[in-house]
Design an enzyme around this catalytic site. Structure first.
Site, PDB file in Angstrom:
ATOM      1  N   SER A  87      14.809 -29.609   3.307  1.00  0.00           N
ATOM      2  CA  SER A  87      15.382 -30.873   2.832  1.00  0.00           C
ATOM      3  C   SER A  87      15.124 -32.000   3.833  1.00  0.00           C
ATOM      4  CB  SER A  87      16.874 -30.728   2.505  1.00  0.00           C
ATOM      5  OG  SER A  87      17.634 -30.609   3.664  1.00  0.00           O
ATOM      6  N   ALA A 128      12.532 -32.132   5.851  1.00  0.00           N
ATOM      7  CA  ALA A 128      11.102 -32.435   5.735  1.00  0.00           C
ATOM      8  C   ALA A 128      10.848 -33.303   4.503  1.00  0.00           C
ATOM      9  CB  ALA A 128      10.295 -31.138   5.645  1.00  0.00           C
ATOM     10  N   ASP A 179      17.809 -31.082  12.159  1.00  0.00           N
ATOM     11  CA  ASP A 179      16.632 -30.867  11.296  1.00  0.00           C
ATOM     12  C   ASP A 179      15.804 -32.144  11.190  1.00  0.00           C
ATOM     13  OD1 ASP A 179      17.894 -28.473  10.915  1.00  0.00           O
ATOM     14  OD2 ASP A 179      17.758 -28.486   8.732  1.00  0.00           O
ATOM     15  N   PRO A 219       9.747 -22.653   2.178  1.00  0.00           N
ATOM     16  CA  PRO A 219      10.686 -22.055   1.221  1.00  0.00           C
ATOM     17  C   PRO A 219      11.969 -22.882   1.158  1.00  0.00           C
ATOM     18  CG  PRO A 219       9.958 -20.421   2.851  1.00  0.00           C
ATOM     19  CD  PRO A 219       9.415 -21.751   3.282  1.00  0.00           C
ATOM     20  N   ALA A 267      16.089 -21.929   2.715  1.00  0.00           N
ATOM     21  CA  ALA A 267      15.815 -20.731   3.507  1.00  0.00           C
ATOM     22  C   ALA A 267      16.097 -20.940   4.991  1.00  0.00           C
ATOM     23  CB  ALA A 267      14.370 -20.298   3.305  1.00  0.00           C
ATOM     24  N   GLY A 268      16.618 -22.120   5.367  1.00  0.00           N
ATOM     25  CA  GLY A 268      16.922 -22.371   6.780  1.00  0.00           C
ATOM     26  C   GLY A 268      15.755 -22.919   7.562  1.00  0.00           C
ATOM     27  N   LEU A 269      14.684 -23.340   6.870  1.00  0.00           N
ATOM     28  CA  LEU A 269      13.489 -23.819   7.576  1.00  0.00           C
ATOM     29  C   LEU A 269      13.336 -25.341   7.486  1.00  0.00           C
ATOM     30  CD1 LEU A 269      10.931 -20.993   6.681  1.00  0.00           C
ATOM     31  CD2 LEU A 269      12.393 -21.220   8.704  1.00  0.00           C
TER      32      LEU A 269
HETATM   33  O1  PMV Z   1      19.862 -26.457   6.606  1.00  0.00           O
HETATM   34  P1  PMV Z   1      19.548 -25.468   7.711  1.00  0.00           P
HETATM   35  O2  PMV Z   1      19.507 -24.068   7.276  1.00  0.00           O
HETATM   36  O3  PMV Z   1      18.377 -25.876   8.556  1.00  0.00           O
HETATM   37  O4  PMV Z   1      20.812 -25.502   8.681  1.00  0.00           O
HETATM   38  C1  PMV Z   1      21.128 -26.638   9.410  1.00  0.00           C
HETATM   39  C2  PMV Z   1      21.777 -26.263  10.689  1.00  0.00           C
HETATM   40  C3  PMV Z   1      23.300 -26.203  10.656  1.00  0.00           C
HETATM   41  O5  PMV Z   1      23.690 -26.115  12.030  1.00  0.00           O
HETATM   42  C4  PMV Z   1      23.796 -24.971   9.924  1.00  0.00           C
HETATM   43  C5  PMV Z   1      23.915 -27.442  10.028  1.00  0.00           C
HETATM   44  C6  PMV Z   1      23.676 -28.721  10.810  1.00  0.00           C
HETATM   45  O6  PMV Z   1      23.863 -29.781  10.214  1.00  0.00           O
HETATM   46  O7  PMV Z   1      23.340 -28.657  12.002  1.00  0.00           O
END
Ligand code: PMV
Length: 296
Positions: A89, A91, A132, A81, A84-86
């Site tokens: 972008s 990936a 990420d 999704p 959504a925090g997963l």
């Molecule tokens: O983009 P998300 O939802 O995976 O958030 C990234 C994690 C944060 O700590 C909010 C930002 C970061 O760059 O670490």
């Protein structure tokens, strides 16, 4: 003619999101249940890419050479999704970097993939911590401290995770900026929250390594109010967290940027399917339910 393909999976941050930007440790694990694939075709293979995909392709072109991206077709198929925090972008940028490496016949190592992905992530988010990208590149659980070499995170067998989507997208850049404003307004308060968040992240790391689901759940429950205190929770997130606990989770919290997005709930691996069913029965959208892959 297919010219290059790449794949990467989503991720969940178990502890330390937002605080990681200011030096706290963060713990993240891959989410193999949701993946993203990029396929680049040569000239004439389809419509040219636009938007963020085109911008990322130009970054790869500048770094590694190859054909002009404007003449290529770039197809993205994703189960992750968006917003959504997963990690969708990260990936995307890692899968695109892998596909571009294939296109130009380059054996890109993890270091090159990291750098290419981070250049794309900076376009999308401003100043990403890099967590990420790290999970998308390595596909491994990681303990991440900004400015230090990421360390593999040990994960014992038997830990379950359920991921709930609140269905409300949010922008990482906006949420990170909102936290920065709150920190500037109340720096002493923020430092206290940062210290507590670091303790919760250490607890999560220990619990993962020991396979202690109760301790993991307690640490997630302890982290959620800290995220609420920096303004990244929402009423819908709090409802999802409460629903997960009521359905028998050992603990729950938002994951990633917040402001909507997804909530994670910890449980025993053997309980994950039943917990997901109870949550679906209560009307929640469950994105993934299963184990956290064991890691040495
Ligand atoms: O983009 P998300 O939802 O995976 O958030 C990234 C994690 C944060 O700590 C909010 C930002 C970061 O760059 O670490």
């Amino acid at each position: 003619m297919t010219a290059g393909r790449g794949r990467a999976t989503g991720k969940v941050i178990l502890a330390g999101e937002h605080f990681v930007v200011y030096g706290a440790p963060a713990i993240a694990v891959p989410l193999p249940a949701v993946a993203l694939e990029v396929e680049i075709r040569g000239p004439g293979g389809g419509p040219a890419p636009g938007g963020h995909v085109a911008a990322c392709a130009r970054i790869m072109h500048e770094r590694w050479g190859g054909p002009d991206p404007a003449g290529l077709s770039i197809a993205v198929r994703s189960e992750i999704p968006v917003a959504a925090g997963l990690g969708s972008s990260a990936a995307l940028s890692v899968a695109l970097a892998r596909a571009w490496a294939g296109l130009v016949g380059r054996a890109a190592g993890e270091g090159e993939l990291r750098e290419g992905s981070l250049a794309c992530e900076r376009l999308a988010h401003g100043a990403p911590s890099g967590i990420d990208t790290e999970v998308a590149v390595t596909g491994r659980a990681v303990r991440f401290v900004r400015g230090e070499a990421p360390r593999p995170q040990a994960v014992a067998a038997g830990i379950g995770l359920v991921v709930i989507d609140t269905g409300m997208p949010a922008s990482t850049r906006e949420m990170v900026e909102a936290v920065a404003r709150g920190r500037a307004e109340a720096p002493v308060r923020f430092e206290r929250l940062l210290a507590e968040a670091s303790e919760r992240a250490d607890e999560v790391a220990d619990a993962l390594a020991a396979g202690d689901v109760a301790r993991l759940g307690g640490a997630l429950d302890g982290a959620q109010p800290l995220l609420a205190a920096v303004g990244v929770s929402t009423p819908e997130i709090e409802r999802a967290v409460a629903a997960a606990r009521a359905a028998g989770a050992a603990g729950a919290k938002l994951t990633g940027k917040g402001g909507g997005g997804t909530v994670i709930a910890a449980c025993r691996e053997s309980d994950a399917a039943a917990l997901a069913e109870r949550l679906r029965g209560a009307g929640w959208a469950v994105v993934a339910a299963g184990r956290i892959a064991p890691a040495a």
